[in-house]
Design an enzyme around this catalytic site. Structure first.
Site, PDB file in Angstrom:
ATOM      1  N   ASP A 171     -15.166  -4.105  -1.426  1.00 29.35           N
ATOM      2  CA  ASP A 171     -14.826  -3.629   0.305  1.00 29.35           C
ATOM      3  C   ASP A 171     -15.770  -3.939   0.913  1.00 29.35           C
ATOM      4  O   ASP A 171     -16.937  -2.744   0.712  1.00 29.35           O
ATOM      5  CB  ASP A 171     -13.967  -2.378  -0.068  1.00 29.35           C
ATOM      6  CG  ASP A 171     -12.806  -2.542  -0.938  1.00 29.35           C
ATOM      7  OD1 ASP A 171     -12.194  -3.605  -1.039  1.00 29.35           O
ATOM      8  OD2 ASP A 171     -12.364  -1.532  -1.634  1.00 29.35           O
ATOM      9  N   ASP A 220       1.059  -1.227  -0.019  1.00 26.47           N
ATOM     10  CA  ASP A 220       0.275   0.026   0.080  1.00 26.47           C
ATOM     11  C   ASP A 220       0.821   1.297  -0.033  1.00 26.47           C
ATOM     12  O   ASP A 220       1.725   1.353   0.792  1.00 26.47           O
ATOM     13  CB  ASP A 220      -0.873   0.019   1.196  1.00 26.47           C
ATOM     14  CG  ASP A 220      -2.035  -1.187   1.294  1.00 26.47           C
ATOM     15  OD1 ASP A 220      -2.124  -1.719   0.122  1.00 26.47           O
ATOM     16  OD2 ASP A 220      -2.767  -1.099   2.293  1.00 26.47           O
TER      17      ASP A 220
END
Length: 240
Positions: A129, A8
């Protein structure tokens, strides 16, 4: 089952979040490039990269880093974070990215997902998500009100072949994946499913493979040392 170690990116740094909260951002490695090199040495074929700046506000602060990994690491790059237009997909394609992940844009405009698949085919994945089974958008900060499995069915209908399912409550917590949600999803669609969020131990990898999933993203466990990547690859099986 394919394993995809995760990187990330925020402000050029390799970071992780807890439960998707930007208030919990913390650096987990000194160099994204060195981290990817370690993944490649272990024998992975893919790396999952998320541009957190892109996910939150659409900026492309980390484009050069992602392009460098795609060009020099020898790994296939799956890139997500702020893919909101065909121009964003074209830019990722030009960077050498192998698979592009769209999330919020697919929720807000399912037609965009259909157009993306029409152009790029199986190089498109949709990231779903969820928190408490409901799809979140805008870097996980907004509740769409959509049921995750129902949305997955809609994406399958428009031709999406890959779904990355993240249970936000499990992400970065080292508490194990949401096996019940993943099993429910796998029973609802024929898409290739990548599990994301909470993969912590070798036993988690074995259980995910037993569910017949296509892949699993390994995030914090790689950096916290709770999962040996060599052993995980052995348990996951062939990576091509």
């Amino acid at each position: 089952m394919i394993l995809l170690p995760a990187i990330d990116l925020k402000d050029g740094r390799c970071v992780r979040l807890r439960k998707g909260s930007f208030d919990t951002v913390h650096q987990v490695a000194d160099s994204p490039e060195d981290t990817v090199a370690g993944f490649a040495a272990a024998g992975v074929e893919w790396v999952h990269m998320v541009d957190l700046d892109g996910a939150r506000d659409g900026t492309r602060k980390n484009a050069a880093l992602a392009a460098g990994v795609a060009a020099r690491s020898g790994l296939k790059v799956e890139l997500g974070g702020g893919m909101r237009s065909m121009a964003d997909l074209e830019a990722a394609d030009a960077m050498g990215v192998s698979r592009m992940v769209i999330g919020s844009a697919a929720v807000n405009d399912p037609g965009f997902a259909a157009r993306a698949v029409e152009r790029y085919g199986a190089r498109i994945a949709v990231g779903i998500d969820c928190l408490d089974g409901r799809v979140r958008t805008a870097g996980w900060e907004e509740d769409s009100g959509r049921d995750g499995v129902e949305f997955a069915r809609e994406m399958e209908e428009v031709g999406v072949k890959y779904i990355i399912y993240t249970d936000i409550a499990m992400d970065g917590m080292l508490s194990g994946p949401s096996f019940s949600q993943l099993e429910r999803l796998a029973g609802a669609v024929s898409c290739r499913i990548v599990a994301s969020g909470g993969v912590t131990t070798l036993e988690d990898v074995k259980k995910l493979r037993a569910l017949g999933l296509y892949g699993a993203i390994i995030g914090k466990a790689c950096y916290a040392g709770t999962l040996d990547l060599d052993a995980a690859l052995a348990a996951a099986g062939p990576q091509n």
